[in-house]
Design a protein around this motif. Sequence first.
Motif, PDB file in Angstrom:
ATOM      1  N   UNK A 259     -13.431 -78.618 -19.807  1.00 42.12           N
ATOM      2  CA  UNK A 259     -12.111 -79.054 -20.282  1.00 42.12           C
ATOM      3  C   UNK A 259     -11.819 -78.512 -21.680  1.00 42.12           C
ATOM      4  N   UNK A 260     -12.820 -78.541 -22.544  1.00 39.31           N
ATOM      5  CA  UNK A 260     -12.635 -78.027 -23.907  1.00 39.31           C
ATOM      6  C   UNK A 260     -12.240 -76.554 -23.863  1.00 39.31           C
ATOM      7  N   UNK A 261     -12.872 -75.779 -22.988  1.00 40.26           N
ATOM      8  CA  UNK A 261     -12.566 -74.347 -22.868  1.00 40.26           C
ATOM      9  C   UNK A 261     -11.136 -74.148 -22.366  1.00 40.26           C
ATOM     10  N   UNK A 262     -10.748 -74.913 -21.358  1.00 37.88           N
ATOM     11  CA  UNK A 262      -9.380 -74.787 -20.831  1.00 37.88           C
ATOM     12  C   UNK A 262      -8.343 -75.122 -21.899  1.00 37.88           C
ATOM     13  N   UNK A 263      -8.617 -76.146 -22.696  1.00 35.75           N
ATOM     14  CA  UNK A 263      -7.673 -76.575 -23.728  1.00 35.75           C
ATOM     15  C   UNK A 263      -7.593 -75.568 -24.874  1.00 35.75           C
ATOM     16  N   UNK A 264      -8.718 -74.992 -25.245  1.00 37.91           N
ATOM     17  CA  UNK A 264      -8.657 -74.005 -26.344  1.00 37.91           C
ATOM     18  C   UNK A 264      -8.071 -72.690 -25.851  1.00 37.91           C
ATOM     19  N   UNK A 265      -8.168 -72.410 -24.550  1.00 39.88           N
ATOM     20  CA  UNK A 265      -7.552 -71.194 -23.985  1.00 39.88           C
ATOM     21  C   UNK A 265      -6.046 -71.349 -23.794  1.00 39.88           C
TER      22      UNK A 265
END
Length: 198
Positions: free
Chosen positions: A18-24
């Motif tokens: 989720x963190x990766x999706x949000x920062x992307x």
Amino acid sequence: MGKLYVIVGKSASGKDTLEKKLRDDKSLGLRHIVPYTTRPIREGEKDGVDYHFCTVRQFWKMTEDKKVIEYRTYNTVLGEWTYFTADDGQIDLNSHSSIVVGTLVSLKEFTKYFGREKVVPIYIEVEDGERLQRALNREKRQKNPKYSELCRRFLADQEDFSEENLLKAGVIHRFENIDTTRTAAEIAEFIKGDMNGH
């Protein structure tokens, strides 16, 4: 003025994904914070991307230099592993918002360091059976699976993330992670509203 969004949740709840999706998500403009750890690198991880992998000696030197914002040390079946966030220039809440995966302990330390008005906890929930299955699937993919450590973490989570502890840490915003894409979209909408003062 930026904010620090801290994703917390039990192990294998999908926090890193989720963190990766949000920062992307470029519409959010969130900066990624790469944490540090003294634990050995896992299969598929990259130094400086997943973590800054360092020695215990390097950790203590950064502590002496007052560069460590928060840390937690786990006495695992494989020895002591320390995870920490450093004041190394990655977090600048005067110019941008950032996102990081943390624990309730690190959340409290971030709040102490930056102030409650600048730190926003986001709690990820997954049904325990599903979470255990995800953890087993992830561990099976490792060259040397460490099932005893997986079990220790799973049991420790029950106590660490009690309702009392969540309340003490100021956790209000909760998101159930059944479908990662949908959950990331829901969190993105929440963050946009929070940034706009809603």
